[in-house]
Design a protein around this motif. Sequence first.
Motif, PDB file in Angstrom:
ATOM      1  N   GLU A 142      -5.923   8.821  -0.799  1.00  0.00           N
ATOM      2  CA  GLU A 142      -4.803   9.716  -1.095  1.00  0.00           C
ATOM      3  C   GLU A 142      -4.275   9.488  -2.512  1.00  0.00           C
ATOM      4  O   GLU A 142      -3.978  10.442  -3.229  1.00  0.00           O
ATOM      5  CB  GLU A 142      -3.678   9.519  -0.079  1.00  0.00           C
ATOM      6  N   VAL A 143      -4.154   8.221  -2.911  1.00  0.00           N
ATOM      7  CA  VAL A 143      -3.678   7.896  -4.260  1.00  0.00           C
ATOM      8  C   VAL A 143      -4.662   8.415  -5.304  1.00  0.00           C
ATOM      9  O   VAL A 143      -4.263   9.040  -6.290  1.00  0.00           O
ATOM     10  CB  VAL A 143      -3.444   6.377  -4.412  1.00  0.00           C
TER      11      VAL A 143
ATOM     12  N   SER B  38      -4.395  12.168  -5.523  1.00  0.00           N
ATOM     13  CA  SER B  38      -3.147  12.544  -6.190  1.00  0.00           C
ATOM     14  C   SER B  38      -3.276  12.391  -7.705  1.00  0.00           C
ATOM     15  O   SER B  38      -2.898  13.289  -8.465  1.00  0.00           O
ATOM     16  CB  SER B  38      -2.002  11.684  -5.662  1.00  0.00           C
TER      17      SER B  38
ATOM     18  N   VAL C  71       0.832  -1.204   0.000  1.00  0.00           N
ATOM     19  CA  VAL C  71       0.000   0.000   0.000  1.00  0.00           C
ATOM     20  C   VAL C  71       0.870   1.258   0.000  1.00  0.00           C
ATOM     21  O   VAL C  71       0.613   2.215  -0.736  1.00  0.00           O
ATOM     22  CB  VAL C  71      -0.976  -0.009   1.200  1.00  0.00           C
ATOM     23  N   LEU C  72       1.925   1.258   0.810  1.00  0.00           N
ATOM     24  CA  LEU C  72       2.795   2.431   0.892  1.00  0.00           C
ATOM     25  C   LEU C  72       3.585   2.646  -0.397  1.00  0.00           C
ATOM     26  O   LEU C  72       3.760   3.776  -0.841  1.00  0.00           O
ATOM     27  CB  LEU C  72       3.730   2.317   2.099  1.00  0.00           C
TER      28      LEU C  72
ATOM     29  N   GLU D  32      -7.490   4.561   3.609  1.00  0.00           N
ATOM     30  CA  GLU D  32      -6.908   5.904   3.710  1.00  0.00           C
ATOM     31  C   GLU D  32      -5.957   6.181   2.552  1.00  0.00           C
ATOM     32  O   GLU D  32      -6.025   7.221   1.904  1.00  0.00           O
ATOM     33  CB  GLU D  32      -6.158   6.034   5.036  1.00  0.00           C
ATOM     34  N   VAL D  33      -5.086   5.226   2.283  1.00  0.00           N
ATOM     35  CA  VAL D  33      -4.104   5.424   1.223  1.00  0.00           C
ATOM     36  C   VAL D  33      -4.775   5.421  -0.143  1.00  0.00           C
ATOM     37  O   VAL D  33      -4.389   6.187  -1.024  1.00  0.00           O
ATOM     38  CB  VAL D  33      -2.977   4.370   1.314  1.00  0.00           C
ATOM     39  N   ALA D  34      -5.789   4.604  -0.326  1.00  0.00           N
ATOM     40  CA  ALA D  34      -6.505   4.582  -1.611  1.00  0.00           C
ATOM     41  C   ALA D  34      -7.095   5.952  -1.916  1.00  0.00           C
ATOM     42  O   ALA D  34      -7.018   6.433  -3.055  1.00  0.00           O
ATOM     43  CB  ALA D  34      -7.590   3.514  -1.600  1.00  0.00           C
TER      44      ALA D  34
ATOM     45  N   GLU E 199       4.866   5.492   9.085  1.00  0.00           N
ATOM     46  CA  GLU E 199       4.748   4.449   8.063  1.00  0.00           C
ATOM     47  C   GLU E 199       5.857   3.413   8.231  1.00  0.00           C
ATOM     48  O   GLU E 199       5.611   2.208   8.107  1.00  0.00           O
ATOM     49  CB  GLU E 199       4.788   5.082   6.670  1.00  0.00           C
TER      50      GLU E 199
ATOM     51  N   LYS F 219       1.221   4.162  -2.728  1.00  0.00           N
ATOM     52  CA  LYS F 219       0.977   5.541  -2.324  1.00  0.00           C
ATOM     53  C   LYS F 219       2.054   6.475  -2.862  1.00  0.00           C
ATOM     54  O   LYS F 219       1.772   7.591  -3.292  1.00  0.00           O
ATOM     55  CB  LYS F 219       0.932   5.635  -0.797  1.00  0.00           C
ATOM     56  N   TYR F 220       3.294   6.026  -2.838  1.00  0.00           N
ATOM     57  CA  TYR F 220       4.408   6.862  -3.280  1.00  0.00           C
ATOM     58  C   TYR F 220       4.754   6.667  -4.751  1.00  0.00           C
ATOM     59  O   TYR F 220       5.805   7.085  -5.200  1.00  0.00           O
ATOM     60  CB  TYR F 220       5.615   6.653  -2.364  1.00  0.00           C
TER      61      TYR F 220
END
Length: 98
Positions: A83-84, A87, A14-15, A79-81, A63, A18-19
């Motif tokens: 944010e992605v 973005s 996931v991280l 949460e990350v989904a 993280e 995200k990046y």
Amino acid sequence: MSIRGAIAAEPLYVLLAKYGHADAHEAVRRLTIEAERGSRSLLEVATLDSDLREYLKKFSPDERRILERPEEYRGLASEVAREVASSWRERLKGVLPE
């Protein structure tokens, strides 16, 4: 690889996504196999992977802590989904119809 390593696979995937890692799932699958073959943790194998160094540098202390202590992981996917998606929505403004 221990159960802790297996738990760490999801947040690592996931991280990385995200990046901006283009194929985070495949990278983590490959690292998981490598960790299972050796006596190193998933995080250690990831840290040694030259293709991931730039992504790992972007991880916040919180993280990184999730990867170091995966037993505390409660799930980041939703949460990350968001944010992605946000973005990419910004990146694609003007390219895709609203």
